[in-house]
Design a protein around this motif. Sequence first.
Motif, PDB file in Angstrom:
ATOM      1  N   ASP B  34     -10.769 -57.884  85.190  1.00 49.35           N
ATOM      2  CA  ASP B  34      -9.569 -57.038  85.779  1.00 49.35           C
ATOM      3  C   ASP B  34      -8.378 -57.141  85.227  1.00 49.35           C
ATOM      4  O   ASP B  34      -8.238 -58.195  84.274  1.00 49.35           O
ATOM      5  N   ALA B  35      -7.649 -55.952  85.354  1.00 48.93           N
ATOM      6  CA  ALA B  35      -6.314 -56.155  84.800  1.00 48.93           C
ATOM      7  C   ALA B  35      -5.506 -55.595  86.026  1.00 48.93           C
ATOM      8  O   ALA B  35      -5.704 -54.339  86.236  1.00 48.93           O
ATOM      9  N   GLY B  48      -0.566 -61.103  78.596  1.00 50.44           N
ATOM     10  CA  GLY B  48      -1.126 -62.261  77.624  1.00 50.44           C
ATOM     11  C   GLY B  48      -1.031 -63.803  78.306  1.00 50.44           C
ATOM     12  O   GLY B  48      -1.520 -64.571  78.082  1.00 50.44           O
ATOM     13  N   ILE B  49       0.154 -63.696  79.221  1.00 50.53           N
ATOM     14  CA  ILE B  49       0.175 -65.106  79.734  1.00 50.53           C
ATOM     15  C   ILE B  49      -0.864 -65.719  80.674  1.00 50.53           C
ATOM     16  O   ILE B  49      -1.284 -66.449  81.066  1.00 50.53           O
ATOM     17  N   CYS B  50      -1.503 -64.386  81.184  1.00 50.44           N
ATOM     18  CA  CYS B  50      -2.716 -64.717  82.331  1.00 50.44           C
ATOM     19  C   CYS B  50      -3.963 -64.152  81.570  1.00 50.44           C
ATOM     20  O   CYS B  50      -5.111 -64.912  82.120  1.00 50.44           O
ATOM     21  N   HIS B  51      -3.966 -63.415  80.688  1.00 54.64           N
ATOM     22  CA  HIS B  51      -5.178 -62.733  80.218  1.00 54.64           C
ATOM     23  C   HIS B  51      -5.427 -63.255  78.650  1.00 54.64           C
ATOM     24  O   HIS B  51      -4.277 -63.468  77.843  1.00 54.64           O
ATOM     25  N   ALA B  52      -6.512 -63.435  78.311  1.00 51.49           N
ATOM     26  CA  ALA B  52      -6.680 -63.635  76.751  1.00 51.49           C
ATOM     27  C   ALA B  52      -6.452 -62.462  75.984  1.00 51.49           C
ATOM     28  O   ALA B  52      -5.803 -62.733  74.736  1.00 51.49           O
ATOM     29  N   GLY B  57      -6.767 -57.830  80.711  1.00 50.37           N
ATOM     30  CA  GLY B  57      -7.849 -57.536  81.091  1.00 50.37           C
ATOM     31  C   GLY B  57      -9.052 -58.860  80.633  1.00 50.37           C
ATOM     32  O   GLY B  57      -8.573 -59.666  79.991  1.00 50.37           O
ATOM     33  N   GLU B  58     -10.278 -58.804  81.068  1.00 47.50           N
ATOM     34  CA  GLU B  58     -11.086 -59.788  81.042  1.00 47.50           C
ATOM     35  C   GLU B  58     -10.873 -61.322  81.184  1.00 47.50           C
ATOM     36  O   GLU B  58     -10.235 -61.574  82.119  1.00 47.50           O
TER      37      GLU B  58
END
Lengths: 175, 406
Positions: B34-35, B48-52, B57-58
């Motif tokens: 999710d994003a 980018g701070i929460c997602h790779a 996303g993802e």
Amino acid sequence: MNSELTSRALSFPRPRKALPFVVALALGVSVALPARASEPFPAYLAEKYEMPCVPACTLCHLTNEGGALSFRDGFVADLLQVANASGNTIEAGNPESMAPALALVESMAMDKDMDKVTDIDELKAGTDPGGSALLCDVPKYGCGASSVAPSYPTRFGALALAASVMLMLGLRRRR
Amino acid sequence: MTNGSSRRSVPTFCRIFAWVIPLILVLFAPSRADAYTWMIRHSYTGCGICHADPSGGEVLTAYGRAQSDLLLSMKWGKGESAEPSSASNFLGFVDLPPEVMLGGSTRLATTVKDGELRAFPMQMDLYGQFRFGDFFMGGNAGAARVAVGSPHARAAQVTTGQGKEFNMISRNHYLGLDLAEGSYTVRAGRLNLPFGIRIPEHTARVREVTRTDRESDQQHGLALAYNSETARGEIMAIAGNYQINPDKYRERGYSFFFELMALDRTAIGLSSLYTYAKTDRSSLEDNVARGAHGGFLRTAIGDPFALLLEMNLLTNSTTKLGYVGFMQGDYEIVQGLHALATLELVNQGLPKSQPDLAPSPGLGELQAGGWLSAAWFLFPHLDVRIDAIIRQEEPFMLLSQLHVYL
């Protein structure tokens, strides 16, 4: 960061008390009656006329996404013409409802592109009744799918099983 | 063709990939796919701070997992906490080192359409990313089963079943390198296309029509992302989707977005995409150059309300000009419970090959649609969502989802 939102939580039941409610909701949301899957129209045509492949949706539609408003001026025009004239309704998601109209197209030897090969004979040969396209010239999906056998579900099942076993082993090692 | 020649003609990387990636991912693997672009309400403008994925996303980072617990999930009467619970960890209890990000998503869905009730697995994915200094590698493996001709899942297939059987899929797989302390990120592989607002609704017209959803529209290529506190963007050279064959169906071109922080919780952006394929895999028309170009806006209005807006012009060498856009309002009733309303507009343009075709909603004239949705993030690893979707000239559909992620 705005921290005010984190304190806006209302007083809801504690998780344990809420669990039966949540489980019931989850089941209601996710578990439904057995699906009555509608076989798609292309697969129906492929089986009925022993076509060399399952044709793309673009046999009848402008795009592969299909839809009731995106018909091509091709074979489907003949089909809808006789269906309307004979009072037969082709129902969305119900390929069987095409059968009476298909029978009429066949008995009337309709030939949409007037190439002296009837629409139904063109379907059987895997050519477009409404033009010159090859119905089986469609994208293939998967790595190397243009040259590999169509499917190998057994191999995939084995891979999934092996993956599951390795996952279990990995988790046990972590503990 | 003989079996031997068939084997030889399969690209080596595909054969290796089919075995190595699932094993790696299952050994080290799966995060939520999710994003939530409405996180801008919390002053999170970047992803980018929460997602790779630098564009969202993802796979979640460790920080993303913590924020998921602190800001996303329902609190159930617990007071404000500065520390996330251990339940936000991978599988609910595995505290992974920061170099390893793992996750997985199972999404069970039901639809009610034309009075017919269907239940099906919408998503069964494992995700992972592993970091070695500034280098990293990651990807996803999953399974899908869709009907012949379905616009979903097919383009992400790894295995080659063309019928209605289960296939292994991979939506993303990549190698990457962070530069300048993470301000720039270079990635090569199968990537989400950087375009527009990265919403989780993959069937939204704006994502379907531009072919930029995160369901299976990813392409192979090389991407450069930039992230700072005031701007972010990503540009990708699209080399084609090498999980579609033969080569004539592969689209090549570029895709990018660039977003600026206009205010503390308001961002505006531009995006553009242009590709060429010898044969379009959807319309099967030859020599198709298609594009989408437009702008978008994300803003928070007060604390509980976030607004997303995107509008794109559609160009296609085989159709007349078109457009597609959406506007979505997200209201957080209480933490964890969201009410959403979405308006969609689309006109894909009449096909040039059929000049006599009468315009119809979506083809030559406007098709409007609306979604009323509720999303409930019950616990750190569980959420449910219901969408009532109505579109002009299409039957009403009720979609429900139960989403469990590792």
